[in-house]
Design a protein around this motif. Structure first.
Motif, short mmCIF file in Angstrom:
data_model
loop_
_atom_site.label_atom_id
_atom_site.label_comp_id
_atom_site.label_asym_id
_atom_site.label_seq_id
_atom_site.Cartn_x
_atom_site.Cartn_y
_atom_site.Cartn_z
N LYS A 1 -30.29 -72.75 51.14
CA LYS A 1 -31.48 -73.45 51.53
C LYS A 1 -32.69 -72.57 51.28
CE LYS A 1 -29.21 -75.59 55.69
NZ LYS A 1 -29.07 -75.38 57.23
N MET A 2 -32.34 -71.39 51.53
CA MET A 2 -33.48 -70.21 51.20
C MET A 2 -33.85 -70.35 49.97
SD MET A 2 -32.86 -65.98 51.52
CE MET A 2 -32.00 -65.94 49.84
N LEU A 3 -32.85 -70.53 48.76
CA LEU A 3 -33.45 -70.49 47.56
C LEU A 3 -33.88 -71.88 46.88
CD1 LEU A 3 -30.34 -68.59 45.99
CD2 LEU A 3 -32.70 -67.72 46.19
N GLN A 4 -33.94 -72.75 48.03
CA GLN A 4 -34.52 -74.26 47.49
C GLN A 4 -35.63 -74.22 48.38
OE1 GLN A 4 -31.54 -77.34 47.04
NE2 GLN A 4 -29.99 -76.16 46.69
N GLY A 5 -36.30 -73.32 49.06
CA GLY A 5 -37.48 -73.66 49.73
C GLY A 5 -37.37 -74.47 50.90
N LEU A 6 -36.23 -74.51 51.80
CA LEU A 6 -35.97 -75.27 52.78
C LEU A 6 -35.75 -74.24 54.06
CD1 LEU A 6 -33.22 -77.79 51.21
CD2 LEU A 6 -35.53 -78.11 51.99
N PRO A 7 -36.12 -74.59 55.37
CA PRO A 7 -36.04 -73.54 56.32
C PRO A 7 -34.36 -73.08 56.48
CG PRO A 7 -37.09 -76.00 57.06
CD PRO A 7 -36.62 -76.08 55.66
N TYR A 8 -34.45 -71.89 56.58
CA TYR A 8 -33.11 -71.41 56.83
C TYR A 8 -32.92 -70.22 58.11
CZ TYR A 8 -35.07 -67.34 54.53
OH TYR A 8 -35.81 -66.13 53.97
N LEU A 9 -32.08 -70.02 58.35
CA LEU A 9 -31.64 -68.90 59.29
C LEU A 9 -31.39 -67.64 58.78
CD1 LEU A 9 -29.97 -71.15 61.89
CD2 LEU A 9 -32.19 -69.82 62.14
N ALA A 10 -32.24 -66.75 58.55
CA ALA A 10 -31.90 -65.41 58.19
C ALA A 10 -30.83 -64.52 58.88
CB ALA A 10 -33.13 -64.78 57.89
N SER A 11 -30.66 -64.80 60.01
CA SER A 11 -29.58 -64.18 60.95
C SER A 11 -28.03 -64.59 60.39
CB SER A 11 -29.87 -64.37 62.30
OG SER A 11 -29.73 -65.94 62.52
N GLY B 1 -32.91 -57.91 46.18
CA GLY B 1 -32.83 -57.64 44.68
C GLY B 1 -32.20 -58.47 43.84
N SER B 2 -31.20 -59.29 43.87
CA SER B 2 -30.71 -60.17 43.19
C SER B 2 -31.51 -61.24 43.06
CB SER B 2 -29.48 -60.51 43.91
OG SER B 2 -29.68 -61.20 45.01
N ASN B 3 -32.71 -61.39 43.64
CA ASN B 3 -33.56 -62.47 43.30
C ASN B 3 -34.90 -62.32 42.60
OD1 ASN B 3 -32.19 -64.34 44.80
ND2 ASN B 3 -33.03 -63.89 46.64
N LEU C 1 -40.42 -58.57 49.18
CA LEU C 1 -39.40 -59.38 50.16
C LEU C 1 -39.29 -60.91 49.13
CD1 LEU C 1 -41.70 -59.39 53.21
CD2 LEU C 1 -39.84 -57.86 52.56
N ASP C 2 -37.81 -60.51 48.75
CA ASP C 2 -37.37 -61.65 47.60
C ASP C 2 -36.40 -62.42 48.26
OD1 ASP C 2 -35.68 -59.14 47.60
OD2 ASP C 2 -34.54 -60.12 46.07
N CYS C 3 -36.77 -63.25 49.26
CA CYS C 3 -36.02 -64.25 49.64
C CYS C 3 -36.06 -65.58 48.71
CB CYS C 3 -36.65 -64.82 51.07
SG CYS C 3 -36.61 -63.35 52.22
N ALA C 4 -36.89 -65.63 47.94
CA ALA C 4 -37.08 -66.59 46.95
C ALA C 4 -36.98 -65.78 45.60
CB ALA C 4 -38.26 -67.74 47.20
N LYS C 5 -37.22 -66.40 44.40
CA LYS C 5 -37.16 -65.79 42.97
C LYS C 5 -38.56 -65.09 42.75
CE LYS C 5 -35.28 -65.56 39.29
NZ LYS C 5 -33.89 -64.58 38.93
N VAL C 6 -38.47 -63.81 42.45
CA VAL C 6 -39.59 -63.02 41.83
C VAL C 6 -39.27 -62.74 40.50
CG1 VAL C 6 -41.01 -60.93 42.19
CG2 VAL C 6 -40.27 -62.25 44.32
N THR C 7 -40.33 -63.54 39.66
CA THR C 7 -40.15 -63.34 38.28
C THR C 7 -41.38 -62.39 37.74
OG1 THR C 7 -39.19 -65.32 38.18
CG2 THR C 7 -39.80 -64.56 36.01
N ILE C 8 -41.12 -61.36 37.15
CA ILE C 8 -42.23 -60.41 36.92
C ILE C 8 -42.11 -60.47 35.01
CG2 ILE C 8 -43.11 -58.15 36.65
CD1 ILE C 8 -42.14 -57.95 39.57
N GLY C 9 -43.05 -60.58 34.20
CA GLY C 9 -43.09 -60.77 32.66
C GLY C 9 -42.99 -59.45 32.25
N GLU C 10 -43.20 -59.26 31.08
CA GLU C 10 -43.14 -58.14 30.25
C GLU C 10 -44.67 -57.34 30.19
OE1 GLU C 10 -42.04 -58.83 26.29
OE2 GLU C 10 -39.87 -59.33 27.00
N ASN C 11 -44.54 -56.12 30.21
CA ASN C 11 -45.86 -55.07 30.12
C ASN C 11 -46.58 -55.17 31.30
OD1 ASN C 11 -45.35 -54.42 27.48
ND2 ASN C 11 -45.86 -56.57 26.56
#
Length: 197
Positions: free
Chosen positions: A6-16, A71-73, A89-99
């Motif tokens: 759910k977290m990775l699909q942008g749906l409400p989720y329980l972080a606990s 970290g894994s996201n 805060l990488d609960c969803a994907k964080v993509t950082i390009g080159e340079n």
């Protein structure tokens, strides 16, 4: 569907949820080891932090201290540099390009909480991805909020709060962050404001 899915699909989720708690604890412990490793032990530092991110052969430098949720996201392109006190805060994907270069105290947030207090107090969270293009420079004390894309070659001025997409090839600054002007070929001739190279 698991809370992680759910977290990775942008749906409400329980972080606990237990799996998410354990994964965050692993990231916190890894960040603790990284942040407390003597800066002169460069190989050890790199080995610790590489184990946190999505598998990458990219060359990058992240000054201590560094903090993240999972970290894994986080996906980092080649030739990435972050100054002191980066928080992702990488609960969803964080993509950082080159340079890409980040000044000190930059914060990248994918996580959010519902507005209404009853819903918020239920423990539900949400997360939307952040994408930073290639050749981007983000000034110190900038906050990047969830669901934002920053285009290639763009400069974000210090102290900005980025709440919406910023296009490629521009200088943007402020709270909320807004485009000030396009980057032109003439900018090649200057290193700071009107100071010629």
């Amino acid at each position: 569907m698991t809370e992680k899915e759910k977290m990775l699909q942008g749906l409400p989720y329980l972080a606990s949820e237990k799996e998410l708690q354990q994964t965050r604890l692993h990231a916190q412990r890894t960040c603790f080891r990284y942040n407390n490793t003597d800066p002169k032990h460069l190989k050890e530092r790199k080995s610790i932090i590489r184990g946190l991110f999505e598998a990458t052969d990219a060359l990058f430098c992240i000054e201590q201290p560094f903090y993240c949720d999972y970290g894994s996201n986080i996906s980092i392109g080649n030739n990435f540099f972050s100054n002191y006190n980066l928080t992702i805060l990488d609960c969803a994907k964080v993509t950082i390009g080159e340079n890409v270069m980040l000044g000190p105290n930059v914060a990248i947030y994918t996580a959010g909480h519902p507005i209404h207090p009853e819903t918020r107090n239920s423990g539900l969270e949400y997360a939307f991805p952040v994408h930073i293009g290639n050749n981007v420079w983000i000034g110190g004390n900038t906050v990047i909020n969830p669901n934002v894309t920053i285009g290639d070659n763009t400069v974000i001025g210090s102290g900005s709060v980025v709440t919406r997409d910023i296009p490629a090839n521009v200088i943007a600054v402020g709270n909320p962050c807004k485009v000030v002007r396009e980057i032109t070929e003439e900018d090649k001739n200057y290193y700071y404001k009107n100071k010629l190279i």
